[in-house]
Scaffold this motif. Sequence first.
Motif, short mmCIF file in Angstrom:
data_model
loop_
_atom_site.label_atom_id
_atom_site.label_comp_id
_atom_site.label_asym_id
_atom_site.label_seq_id
_atom_site.Cartn_x
_atom_site.Cartn_y
_atom_site.Cartn_z
N LEU A 1 46.05 28.27 35.79
CA LEU A 1 45.64 28.10 37.21
C LEU A 1 44.32 27.48 37.27
O LEU A 1 44.10 26.71 38.15
CB LEU A 1 45.46 29.55 37.56
N GLY A 2 43.26 27.82 36.41
CA GLY A 2 42.07 27.10 36.57
C GLY A 2 42.10 25.72 36.26
O GLY A 2 41.25 24.79 36.87
N TRP B 1 44.47 23.52 37.16
CA TRP B 1 45.01 22.86 38.31
C TRP B 1 44.17 23.29 39.35
O TRP B 1 44.54 23.06 40.51
CB TRP B 1 46.37 23.37 38.55
N ALA C 1 42.68 26.36 40.66
CA ALA C 1 42.64 27.38 41.35
C ALA C 1 41.41 28.33 41.29
O ALA C 1 40.85 28.27 40.10
CB ALA C 1 43.85 28.52 40.90
N SER D 1 38.60 31.58 40.95
CA SER D 1 38.69 32.57 40.00
C SER D 1 38.83 33.81 41.07
O SER D 1 39.62 34.75 40.85
CB SER D 1 37.49 32.78 39.22
N ARG E 1 42.82 35.64 39.71
CA ARG E 1 43.19 34.54 38.84
C ARG E 1 43.78 35.11 37.58
O ARG E 1 44.70 34.80 37.06
CB ARG E 1 42.31 33.32 38.83
#
Length: 261
Positions: free
Chosen positions: A150-151, A153, A155, A157, A172
């Motif tokens: 996620l990070g 791409w 996103a 925290s 996240r």
Amino acid sequence: MRRLFFRRWYVFLLSTALLVGLPAGLASAQAMQEPAPEGAAKVRVSDPYEGWNRKVFRFNETLDQWFLKPVAQTYRTVTPNIIDRGITNFFNNLQEIRNLANSLLQLKGESAVVAAGRFTYNTVFGLAGFFDVATAFELPERPEDFGQTLGYWGAGSGPYLMLPLLGPSSPRHFGGMVTDIVVLPSAWDTVESPTDLYARGVQIVDKRADLIPAESFISGDSYIFVRNAFLQRREYLIKDGKMVDDPFSNSNDEDVMLEDF
């Protein structure tokens, strides 16, 4: 397919139940076991729920002191080092499927090859992962989880959270953990109940026992130390070890030095 989905939800709930007593102390020790080195990317602390988080932190610590830590200390005393190390290696090997899946989702071809190679070498030549022969073949572990995906791409925290039983986290990180357990393929899918119950219990006790030495590094306000260590480690993983000049938190809180680990 539906059966597999519900089974994974069962495993997630089971794992959560087994984490009774898994406090900030253990989860923070996880963050400190392999800390971000000096020069890692600085972390901007967002902790709007600090009052609540501190209460949960104390709750987790109490459960650990009265339940999990005594069990882990006994385990550490009676288990020979080679067996203890082998058990840790075995459970780490199961995580390589997760590392492979998330490496592919992050388009990291080399990391995916390393994860596949580690799982193959350790499973075939390391007695189902009891021995970490892959490291000897210059294939060190490259941990990847869905929180890191996620990070990768973009996103964010989100605010820092101290979760009951589970310890330090963020939206996240927690969302990634649920996805890893419920959605992505896992070697745990091949383990039948109630064997998975016993195996998860052994895994938790083994990890807690391995992290007992890390407790001596906690200094000052333990809540702040745990929070900063966790956030910096997560940021270091998401940035794949990218280094900057200032490794410390850009906040008014106590800075934490991690190079002594």
